[in-house]
Design an enzyme around this catalytic site. Sequence first.
Site, PDB file in Angstrom:
ATOM      1  N   LYS A  83      66.441  72.126  20.533  1.00 22.80           N
ATOM      2  CA  LYS A  83      66.792  70.821  19.502  1.00 22.80           C
ATOM      3  C   LYS A  83      67.847  71.647  18.276  1.00 22.80           C
ATOM      4  O   LYS A  83      67.659  72.753  17.978  1.00 22.80           O
ATOM      5  CB  LYS A  83      65.403  70.693  18.737  1.00 22.80           C
ATOM      6  CG  LYS A  83      64.775  69.690  19.708  1.00 22.80           C
ATOM      7  CD  LYS A  83      63.552  68.956  18.921  1.00 22.80           C
ATOM      8  CE  LYS A  83      62.761  68.221  19.946  1.00 22.80           C
ATOM      9  NZ  LYS A  83      63.124  66.828  20.323  1.00 22.80           N
ATOM     10  N   ARG A 102      56.465  64.019  28.767  1.00 20.02           N
ATOM     11  CA  ARG A 102      56.045  63.463  30.038  1.00 20.02           C
ATOM     12  C   ARG A 102      55.535  64.624  31.143  1.00 20.02           C
ATOM     13  O   ARG A 102      54.678  64.215  32.110  1.00 20.02           O
ATOM     14  CB  ARG A 102      57.188  62.646  30.665  1.00 20.02           C
ATOM     15  CG  ARG A 102      58.393  63.589  31.032  1.00 20.02           C
ATOM     16  CD  ARG A 102      59.652  62.885  30.722  1.00 20.02           C
ATOM     17  NE  ARG A 102      60.096  62.620  29.539  1.00 20.02           N
ATOM     18  CZ  ARG A 102      61.575  61.782  29.728  1.00 20.02           C
ATOM     19  NH1 ARG A 102      62.035  61.381  30.582  1.00 20.02           N
ATOM     20  NH2 ARG A 102      61.775  61.677  28.326  1.00 20.02           N
ATOM     21  N   GLU A 117      59.527  67.373  27.547  1.00 16.90           N
ATOM     22  CA  GLU A 117      58.451  68.032  27.870  1.00 16.90           C
ATOM     23  C   GLU A 117      57.114  67.277  27.825  1.00 16.90           C
ATOM     24  O   GLU A 117      56.165  67.529  28.537  1.00 16.90           O
ATOM     25  CB  GLU A 117      58.152  69.198  26.853  1.00 16.90           C
ATOM     26  CG  GLU A 117      57.371  69.229  25.693  1.00 16.90           C
ATOM     27  CD  GLU A 117      58.050  68.240  24.740  1.00 16.90           C
ATOM     28  OE1 GLU A 117      59.429  67.931  24.875  1.00 16.90           O
ATOM     29  OE2 GLU A 117      57.680  67.634  23.963  1.00 16.90           O
ATOM     30  N   ASP A 153      63.559  69.699  27.058  1.00 17.54           N
ATOM     31  CA  ASP A 153      63.033  68.814  25.656  1.00 17.54           C
ATOM     32  C   ASP A 153      62.390  67.512  26.161  1.00 17.54           C
ATOM     33  O   ASP A 153      61.792  66.882  25.410  1.00 17.54           O
ATOM     34  CB  ASP A 153      64.468  68.614  25.001  1.00 17.54           C
ATOM     35  CG  ASP A 153      63.899  68.268  23.384  1.00 17.54           C
ATOM     36  OD1 ASP A 153      62.707  68.410  23.053  1.00 17.54           O
ATOM     37  OD2 ASP A 153      64.749  67.665  22.696  1.00 17.54           O
ATOM     38  N   LYS A 167      49.372  63.341  24.016  1.00 14.54           N
ATOM     39  CA  LYS A 167      50.239  64.521  23.908  1.00 14.54           C
ATOM     40  C   LYS A 167      50.352  65.253  22.895  1.00 14.54           C
ATOM     41  O   LYS A 167      50.255  65.030  21.750  1.00 14.54           O
ATOM     42  CB  LYS A 167      51.670  63.858  24.013  1.00 14.54           C
ATOM     43  CG  LYS A 167      52.670  64.955  23.846  1.00 14.54           C
ATOM     44  CD  LYS A 167      54.057  64.097  23.722  1.00 14.54           C
ATOM     45  CE  LYS A 167      55.403  65.354  23.407  1.00 14.54           C
ATOM     46  NZ  LYS A 167      56.654  64.774  23.177  1.00 14.54           N
ATOM     47  N   ASP A 177      57.498  71.354  18.903  1.00 16.23           N
ATOM     48  CA  ASP A 177      58.537  71.071  20.098  1.00 16.23           C
ATOM     49  C   ASP A 177      59.685  71.604  19.609  1.00 16.23           C
ATOM     50  O   ASP A 177      60.559  70.804  18.873  1.00 16.23           O
ATOM     51  CB  ASP A 177      58.499  69.777  20.344  1.00 16.23           C
ATOM     52  CG  ASP A 177      59.501  69.226  21.462  1.00 16.23           C
ATOM     53  OD1 ASP A 177      59.926  70.216  22.145  1.00 16.23           O
ATOM     54  OD2 ASP A 177      59.750  68.057  21.640  1.00 16.23           O
ATOM     55  N   ASP A 184      54.319  66.386  17.005  1.00 12.64           N
ATOM     56  CA  ASP A 184      54.484  66.016  18.422  1.00 12.64           C
ATOM     57  C   ASP A 184      53.048  66.242  19.017  1.00 12.64           C
ATOM     58  O   ASP A 184      53.003  66.013  20.295  1.00 12.64           O
ATOM     59  CB  ASP A 184      55.375  67.159  19.043  1.00 12.64           C
ATOM     60  CG  ASP A 184      56.459  66.419  20.133  1.00 12.64           C
ATOM     61  OD1 ASP A 184      56.307  65.160  20.135  1.00 12.64           O
ATOM     62  OD2 ASP A 184      56.835  67.060  20.912  1.00 12.64           O
TER      63      ASP A 184
HETATM   64  N1  BES Z   1      58.994  64.838  20.729  1.00 13.31           N
HETATM   65  C1  BES Z   1      60.179  64.407  21.325  1.00 13.31           C
HETATM   66  C2  BES Z   1      60.506  63.021  20.838  1.00 13.31           C
HETATM   67  C3  BES Z   1      60.730  62.490  19.463  1.00 13.31           C
HETATM   68  C4  BES Z   1      61.674  62.646  18.792  1.00 13.31           C
HETATM   69  C5  BES Z   1      59.239  62.368  18.783  1.00 13.31           C
HETATM   70  C6  BES Z   1      61.738  62.208  17.715  1.00 13.31           C
HETATM   71  C7  BES Z   1      59.521  62.019  17.400  1.00 13.31           C
HETATM   72  C8  BES Z   1      60.536  62.015  16.713  1.00 13.31           C
HETATM   73  C9  BES Z   1      60.293  64.488  22.878  1.00 13.31           C
HETATM   74  O1  BES Z   1      59.896  65.738  23.643  1.00 13.31           O
HETATM   75  C10 BES Z   1      61.699  64.896  23.017  1.00 13.31           C
HETATM   76  O2  BES Z   1      62.420  65.610  22.727  1.00 13.31           O
HETATM   77  N2  BES Z   1      62.239  63.701  23.558  1.00 13.31           N
HETATM   78  C11 BES Z   1      63.740  63.712  24.100  1.00 13.31           C
HETATM   79  C12 BES Z   1      63.824  63.337  25.535  1.00 13.31           C
HETATM   80  C13 BES Z   1      65.057  63.350  26.292  1.00 13.31           C
HETATM   81  C14 BES Z   1      65.487  64.901  26.079  1.00 13.31           C
HETATM   82  C15 BES Z   1      65.090  62.991  27.628  1.00 13.31           C
HETATM   83  C16 BES Z   1      64.563  62.658  23.259  1.00 13.31           C
HETATM   84  O3  BES Z   1      64.036  61.575  22.837  1.00 13.31           O
HETATM   85  O4  BES Z   1      65.553  63.103  22.890  1.00 13.31           O
HETATM   86 ZN    ZN Z   2      58.177  66.298  22.460  1.00 10.24          ZN
HETATM   87 MN    MN Z   3      60.951  67.400  23.517  1.00  4.91          MN
END
Ligand code: BES
Ligand code: ZN
Ligand code: MN
Length: 428
Positions: A206, A280, A278, A276, A194, A199, A217
């Site tokens: 966010k 996957r 993104e 968010d 990834k 992000d 990210d």
């Molecule tokens: N890049 C983030 C996940 C992340 C969070 C990595 C904290 C490192 C530290 C990912 O893209 C994300 O935003 N995931 C969301 C998914 C949700 C919207 C289903 C999350 O984990 O809140």
């Molecule tokens: Zn992300």
């Molecule tokens: Mn995200």
Amino acid sequence: MSTALAVFVVQQEFSDASWKKSAPVIVNENGATIYLSANEGENLRKVQKAGRQLDNLGIASVQLSGEGWDFERQWAFANGYTDTRSKNKLQWASNAEALSQTRNIVNWTRELINLPPADIYPESLAKRVAEKLESIAPDQVSSKVIMGDDLKQEGWMGIHTVGRASKHAPCMLVLDYNPTNNADAEVDTVLIGKGITFDSGGYSLKSSEGMLAMKCDMGGAATVAGALALAVEQGLQKRVQLVLCCAENLVDGTAYKLGDVITYKNGTTVEVVNTDAEGRLVLADGLLYAGETGAKRIIDAATLTGAAQVAVGNEYNALFSVDDELANKALSTAAAQRENLWRLPLQPWHKENTPSAFADCANSRPQKGGGSGGASNAAGFLLRFAPRDGQGWLHFDIAGAYHNSANAMWATGATALGVRTIAALLND
Ligand code: BES
Ligand code: ZN
Ligand code: MN
């Protein structure tokens, strides 16, 4: 007089009344001394803490000295004795070549992750990774970068959709390491990373606090790239391909929106219920590419979910697989490499946990953080795109591997946890 502080390990009860028993390291006119016990797991933690403390004291240069410094103790010390800007000087007591090799690659990985989004955007990430691997094995490495609208032309819709709103075009790096002298050799493993270079969350924006660390990210991309670099330096004899799914998740008038439906190469349609989620979406393209190669094994790494970080904490990576044999191999490899890895649930039915009324599935549940089991549901989404129903596929959710602030073991920023394990799996 030496300009490096000598650091010793001794296997004895510590008896210096001027230091607390809890001190991982004591410093006197002879240098620094770490007192070890019979439990090697605790010893390694103590040695790493000692390294961290010496960094905190402002020690700029150390020489590991005397008896008792095996590979893993030295490596544990090095992990602690790392400042975020990699300025510390460390001389090994033994195994210098292998340790320097690992440290150089791990530092490269950490530094790449820690670089700001102004420097690391999709194209520069792909370029730096390709240059690094080409410099290590110029005759065995070839690569191509599919950029911008070409992604759409070739059907890589996840990467294109997520990344199209940025001034920096999204791209897919496909790098081939083929040491076999046979252009048609079978691909042993495809590594997928990834590579979200920043992000913001997109329109599912966010918070400022949540966004601050999001230069990390692309940590999955850096981790699989570092793992391949290390494996190649260690003499990898199998054909391995590296696929980095690179994009910046930003907003503008052309950005993807909630309710949009993405149609993938294999016909799968995905409703975007959260921009968010993104990671996957871009990894799905990487998995579809891996399927096209016919590779036996597929390993992806991604800072995919906050849920994985909440579940396993910052000292572990989370592992997902429906292939028990391969998962067990990954866990034993991680244990041998002294990297913390913990398996979390993934069953075929996790595929059904992000339903949509408008498409084959959604990219998340429409709940904060994806709801309960969010890390498994993300893995279940990926499983839809893995060939052979996920046999031969490992998913590393490394969201905990980046530290927002220093702790007793690690400096602020990237740890590069996972590089050793994935390199060892490649060379297995
Ligand atoms: N890049 C983030 C996940 C992340 C969070 C990595 C904290 C490192 C530290 C990912 O893209 C994300 O935003 N995931 C969301 C998914 C949700 C919207 C289903 C999350 O984990 O809140
Ligand atoms: Zn992300
Ligand atoms: Mn995200």
